[in-house]
Design a protein around this motif. Structure first.
Motif, short mmCIF file in Angstrom:
data_model
loop_
_atom_site.label_atom_id
_atom_site.label_comp_id
_atom_site.label_asym_id
_atom_site.label_seq_id
_atom_site.Cartn_x
_atom_site.Cartn_y
_atom_site.Cartn_z
N THR A 53 -55.90 -44.74 -21.56
CA THR A 53 -55.55 -43.41 -21.13
C THR A 53 -54.69 -43.20 -19.94
O THR A 53 -54.12 -42.26 -19.56
N LEU A 54 -54.39 -44.51 -19.31
CA LEU A 54 -53.91 -44.35 -17.80
C LEU A 54 -52.51 -43.92 -18.09
O LEU A 54 -51.66 -44.06 -18.96
N MET A 55 -51.75 -43.18 -16.95
CA MET A 55 -50.72 -42.45 -16.92
C MET A 55 -49.83 -43.77 -16.52
O MET A 55 -49.95 -44.44 -15.82
N HIS A 57 -46.07 -43.01 -16.87
CA HIS A 57 -44.66 -42.45 -16.43
C HIS A 57 -43.51 -43.03 -17.15
O HIS A 57 -42.50 -43.11 -16.43
N CYS A 112 -48.33 -48.12 -12.02
CA CYS A 112 -48.72 -46.68 -11.40
C CYS A 112 -50.28 -46.85 -10.99
O CYS A 112 -50.83 -46.12 -10.44
N ASN A 113 -50.84 -47.98 -11.54
CA ASN A 113 -52.29 -48.10 -11.57
C ASN A 113 -52.90 -49.33 -10.86
O ASN A 113 -54.20 -49.61 -10.72
N ALA A 134 -58.62 -46.55 -11.35
CA ALA A 134 -57.19 -45.78 -11.37
C ALA A 134 -57.51 -44.67 -11.68
O ALA A 134 -56.40 -43.86 -11.52
N PHE A 136 -58.84 -42.37 -9.93
CA PHE A 136 -58.95 -41.49 -8.81
C PHE A 136 -57.73 -41.26 -8.43
O PHE A 136 -56.65 -42.11 -8.21
N HIS A 138 -54.74 -39.50 -5.40
CA HIS A 138 -54.51 -39.84 -4.02
C HIS A 138 -54.54 -38.67 -3.04
O HIS A 138 -54.21 -37.64 -3.41
N TYR A 171 -53.47 -44.16 -1.72
CA TYR A 171 -52.49 -45.20 -2.08
C TYR A 171 -51.52 -45.73 -1.21
O TYR A 171 -50.83 -46.87 -1.60
N TYR A 189 -45.38 -43.87 -7.85
CA TYR A 189 -46.38 -43.13 -8.53
C TYR A 189 -45.80 -41.87 -9.33
O TYR A 189 -46.59 -41.17 -9.90
N PHE A 191 -45.02 -38.55 -8.18
CA PHE A 191 -45.49 -37.43 -7.95
C PHE A 191 -45.07 -36.95 -6.30
O PHE A 191 -44.81 -37.93 -5.55
N ASP A 192 -45.22 -35.62 -6.16
CA ASP A 192 -44.94 -35.29 -4.67
C ASP A 192 -46.43 -34.72 -4.15
O ASP A 192 -47.16 -34.15 -4.87
C1 LIG Z 1 -53.81 -44.29 -10.48
S1 LIG Z 1 -53.37 -42.87 -11.53
C2 LIG Z 1 -54.59 -41.68 -11.09
C3 LIG Z 1 -55.32 -40.76 -12.20
C4 LIG Z 1 -54.40 -40.00 -12.99
N1 LIG Z 1 -54.45 -38.83 -12.50
C5 LIG Z 1 -54.78 -40.15 -14.49
O1 LIG Z 1 -55.46 -39.05 -14.88
O2 LIG Z 1 -54.63 -41.02 -15.14
C6 LIG Z 1 -52.02 -42.34 -10.59
C7 LIG Z 1 -51.15 -41.08 -11.03
O3 LIG Z 1 -52.08 -40.04 -11.02
C8 LIG Z 1 -51.20 -38.82 -10.80
N2 LIG Z 1 -51.65 -38.56 -9.21
C9 LIG Z 1 -52.38 -38.99 -8.40
N3 LIG Z 1 -52.61 -38.50 -7.28
C10 LIG Z 1 -51.87 -37.40 -7.10
C11 LIG Z 1 -51.71 -36.29 -6.40
N4 LIG Z 1 -52.28 -36.34 -5.18
N5 LIG Z 1 -50.99 -35.19 -6.84
C12 LIG Z 1 -50.63 -35.45 -8.16
N6 LIG Z 1 -50.61 -36.28 -8.98
C13 LIG Z 1 -51.22 -37.32 -8.71
C14 LIG Z 1 -49.65 -39.53 -10.34
O4 LIG Z 1 -49.11 -39.12 -11.84
C15 LIG Z 1 -49.78 -40.89 -10.38
O5 LIG Z 1 -48.84 -41.64 -10.82
#
Ligand SMILES: C[S@@+](CC[C@H](N)C(=O)[O-])C[C@H]1O[C@@H](n2cnc3c(N)ncnc32)[C@H](O)[C@@H]1O
Length: 429
Positions: A53-55, A57, A112-113, A134, A136, A138, A171, A189, A191-192
């Motif tokens: 399920t991990l993102m 991108h 990304c993870n 992963a 969690f 940021h 991160y 990653y 994202f902003d």
């Molecule tokens: C390690 S994953 C974190 C888990 C992810 N949210 C998921 O549901 O799989 C990293 C991705 O989560 C998103 N992400 C993590 N922190 C974020 C934040 N503060 N704001 C927006 N997107 C964030 C980004 O898309 C990033 O590439």
């Protein structure tokens, strides 16, 4: 990086197939690992599900050379597995290794993870994918950190976290300036960041003492961003730093024990006076472990005072100065120049307290090193011994949170305690 991608992808493809066909057996050392606290081991099925399920991108990876490289690695592994004795016998596999596009997806997910695995001193040793960790998100002001006990990843909270409040790790290094953090987060990653530190109003927009916590953290980057060099474009080298810190008065041990009101800021702001002001204002609140709100209120007060008072050029506490001060501190330690190391180390502690959450492992580790330097500073006499003792108490308070009172990393807390005993024998009348 290519070798790492290659190794990781191959291992994950094989592990996933073993999990699916039921032939995966955990290494013995993992089975034996004792979990501290009330945490439960995640099951392998859960690990596999979460990985899926991990993102990744995939659509955001627009650089054609990156995609071409991923495809080349995936094709190479697929061909190797097809020509090997490894049998894909799970139902999901259909008797075949995953397709090249599925493997490219896996690679995107790693990037990304992934985590850098570090030891108790925060030295990086390896890279790894930890699907549950992963999940969690940021924040540039994290309320949790990632630690490792052997190969087991441990999430440790840095403060009390309310029910419903998001648990975030960082991160990127929180000492990196705003623009650099943004770039890193966008490039790796996608994202902003809209955390309190990145999104609050800046100090120019609002300097009202009663303003929100967002304003507080936002001021920090206004204070540390920007100037790259010493005054008049001079290089920030050891000689320059030595001059800056000649006048530092190391804080008195007694004043570190009394959680009093915020100190009156000094009339003239230099790096030296700034250091004493921050240490005296913040350390007593860590010694007594006050609630997070009380601590951040004090921290914001410090930020605001600095933003109003310290507009000298260059800024007294830019991240460039911190980077150079850190390497100069290490040089002083190597050469056993304890008096200078203690002064520069005290300045670095002040900066760390401004930048990192108070129980961040980097702050605890630095306190331990600083305490050793102070203890060795014979020129400083008993003042430095007393100070060393106070800084050791601080190190212990912080490391118990960041490294834990039990488990493999608690060894460091034991080391601090043993050193404290040595110092205490000298303090006895
Ligand atoms: C390690 S994953 C974190 C888990 C992810 N949210 C998921 O549901 O799989 C990293 C991705 O989560 C998103 N992400 C993590 N922190 C974020 C934040 N503060 N704001 C927006 N997107 C964030 C980004 O898309 C990033 O590439």
């Amino acid at each position: 990086m290519e070798d790492l991608d290659y190794e990781m992808l191959k291992m994950v493809v094989i592990s996933i197939e073993r999990l699916r066909n039921g032939s995966y057996t955990e290494p013995a050392h993992e089975q034996q690992h004792h979990i501290h606290g009330s945490g439960e081991r995640e099951s392998l099925a859960l690990t596999e599900y979460v990985f899926s399920t991990l993102m990744g991108h995939e659509d955001s990876v627009t650089d054609p050379s990156v995609l071409a490289r991923y495809k080349e690695i995936a094709t190479r592994i697929r061909e190797q597995l097809l020509g090997s004795k490894f049998v894909f016998k799970s139902e999901e596999s259909g008797g075949q290794p995953p397709s090249v596009s599925e493997m490219v997806q896996y690679l995107c997910r790693f990037h990304c993870n992934n985590f850098s695995i570090h030891d108790a001193q925060l030295f990086t040793m390896a890279e790894g994918t930890f699907p549950i960790g992963a999940l969690f998100n940021h924040s540039c002001r994290p309320n949790a950190i990632v630690m490792y006990e052997g190969q087991i990843q441990v999430m440790r909270t840095l403060e009390d976290i309310a029910v419903g409040q998001e648990v975030c790790t960082s991160y990127v290094d929180n000492g990196v300036p705003r623009q650099e953090r943004r770039q890193l987060l966008r490039e790796k990653y996608y994202f902003d960041c809209h955390c309190p530190r990145c999104d609050g109003q800046s100090s120019q927009e609002n300097t009202d003492a009663s303003s929100s916590s967002h304003t507080g953290f936002r001021i920090l980057d206004d204070l540390i961003d920007g100037d790259q060099d010493g005054p008049d474009g001079k290089k920030v080298d050891g000689e320059w730093l030595t001059k800056q810190f000649e006048t530092i008065i190391l804080p008195g041990a007694k004043s570190l024990q009394i959680p009093g009101p915020l100190l009156q800021p000094p009339k003239i702001f230099t790096r030296a006076s700034f250091t004493s002001y921050i240490i005296h204002s913040l350390v007593p609140l860590i010694q007594t472990s006050v609630q997070e709100k009380e601590y951040t209120d004090r921290l914001f007060e410090v930020y605001r005072t600095l933003s109003v008072t310290a507009h000298s050029k260059p800024k007294p506490f830019s991240t460039t100065v911190m980077t150079n001060a850190t390497s100069f501190f290490n040089t002083c330690l190597e050469h056993q120049s304890w008096a200078l190391a203690s002064k520069i180390g005290t300045f670095i502690l002040a900066l760390y307290l401004m930048i990192y959450p108070r129980h961040h492992p980097l702050v605890g580790l630095h306190c331990f090193t600083l305490a050793k330097s102070l203890w060795n500073d014979l020129e400083g006499g008993m003042t430095c011994v007393r100070l060393s003792h106070e800084i050791l108490k601080l190190a212990k308070n912080i490391l118990i949170v960041s490294h834990g009172a039990m488990g493999e990393n608690a060894e460091l807390v034991r080391e601090v305690e043993a050193f404290m005993k040595t110092v205490e024998t000298e303090l006895q009348p």
